[in-house]
Design an enzyme around this catalytic site. Structure first.
Site, PDB file in Angstrom:
ATOM      1  N   ALA A 184      34.497 -23.016 -13.873  1.00 44.82           N
ATOM      2  CA  ALA A 184      35.120 -24.234 -14.403  1.00 44.82           C
ATOM      3  C   ALA A 184      35.972 -24.884 -13.327  1.00 44.82           C
ATOM      4  O   ALA A 184      36.462 -24.216 -12.407  1.00 44.82           O
ATOM      5  CB  ALA A 184      35.975 -23.909 -15.623  1.00 44.82           C
ATOM      6  N   ASP A 185      36.148 -26.183 -13.460  1.00 41.77           N
ATOM      7  CA  ASP A 185      37.049 -26.907 -12.574  1.00 41.77           C
ATOM      8  C   ASP A 185      37.613 -28.099 -13.335  1.00 41.77           C
ATOM      9  O   ASP A 185      36.959 -28.641 -14.231  1.00 41.77           O
ATOM     10  CB  ASP A 185      36.335 -27.380 -11.304  1.00 41.77           C
ATOM     11  CG  ASP A 185      37.329 -27.861 -10.262  1.00 41.77           C
ATOM     12  OD1 ASP A 185      38.210 -27.065  -9.881  1.00 41.77           O
ATOM     13  OD2 ASP A 185      37.254 -29.030  -9.848  1.00 41.77           O
ATOM     14  N   THR A 186      38.822 -28.477 -12.961  1.00 41.17           N
ATOM     15  CA  THR A 186      39.513 -29.601 -13.600  1.00 41.17           C
ATOM     16  C   THR A 186      40.157 -30.458 -12.534  1.00 41.17           C
ATOM     17  O   THR A 186      40.776 -29.931 -11.610  1.00 41.17           O
ATOM     18  CB  THR A 186      40.593 -29.087 -14.575  1.00 41.17           C
ATOM     19  OG1 THR A 186      39.961 -28.291 -15.575  1.00 41.17           O
ATOM     20  CG2 THR A 186      41.341 -30.233 -15.239  1.00 41.17           C
ATOM     21  N   ALA A 188      34.866 -29.623 -15.870  1.00 42.57           N
ATOM     22  CA  ALA A 188      33.477 -29.199 -15.912  1.00 42.57           C
ATOM     23  C   ALA A 188      33.438 -27.709 -16.187  1.00 42.57           C
ATOM     24  O   ALA A 188      34.292 -26.958 -15.711  1.00 42.57           O
ATOM     25  CB  ALA A 188      32.794 -29.499 -14.581  1.00 42.57           C
TER      26      ALA A 188
END
Length: 192
Positions: free
Chosen positions: A70-72, A107
């Site tokens: 995940a990434d933000t 994501a």
């Protein structure tokens, strides 16, 4: 239900706490990847690429497992605001967000043991109230802003300044639970 292990490819305590709410057992293996923005990369493309890279890096070492990456990112005026390098940069980011709307793009990517990849994107609109300089200084002094995209954690003191949010609160924290649960259901890891 699939009897395979799930690995969270992130050292983020916030992501770990959020994934725990899904009720599926998992382990944590941090991925060390380059998170630099490539050229004039669009923000959504950037977060998807980084989430994929995190999952792939861990999947290479644990190919028999499901791996969740995940990434933000915080996006203000079309510019990606990553994690601040120092207190001055954190203050600058908070000033940019004060009294304005911005996007938080998260994501989430799930790699299955056979290498199949599924992914989701969450885009949330966040509006900050007008933040006083004294609060910015006090908040930066807490250090809470230093490991967070856009220099704030909505789940902590910065949440006091959020006037409006349209989208996923958990996406702003760092792991959009609705999208994550979709991926876990599709993979047969959870039944809910």
């Amino acid at each position: 239900m699939v009897e395979r292990s799930l690995i969270l490819a992130s050292a983020s305590p916030r992501r770990r706490e959020l994934l725990d709410r899904c009720g599926v057992p998992f382990t944590v293996v941090a991925s060390a990847i380059d998170e630099s923005v490539e050229g004039d990369e669009a923000p959504a493309d950037y977060v998807l690429r980084v989430a994929r890279a995190k999952a792939v890096a861990v999947h290479r070492r644990h190919a028999g497992s499901f791996v969740l990456g995940a990434d933000t990112s915080v996006v203000a005026a079309g510019r990606i605001l990553g994690k601040p390098a120092d207190a001055d940069q954190a203050r600058d980011m908070l000033r940019q967000l004060s009294g304005r709307c911005h996007e938080v793009i998260s994501a989430v990517v799930l790699l299955s043991p056979d290498g199949r990849k599924t992914e989701r994107l969450s885009i949330t609109q966040v509006e900050f109230g007008l933040v006083h300089e004294a609060w910015i200084d006090a908040y930066v002094a807490t250090g809470d802003c230093m490991d967070k995209a856009g220099a704030y954690g909505i789940q902590n003191q910065a949440g006091l300044w959020i006037r409006r949010l349209t989208g996923s609160y958990t996406g702003v924290v760092g792991l959009p639970l609705f999208e994550t649960a979709q991926l876990l259901r599709e993979a047969g890891l959870v039944e809910f």
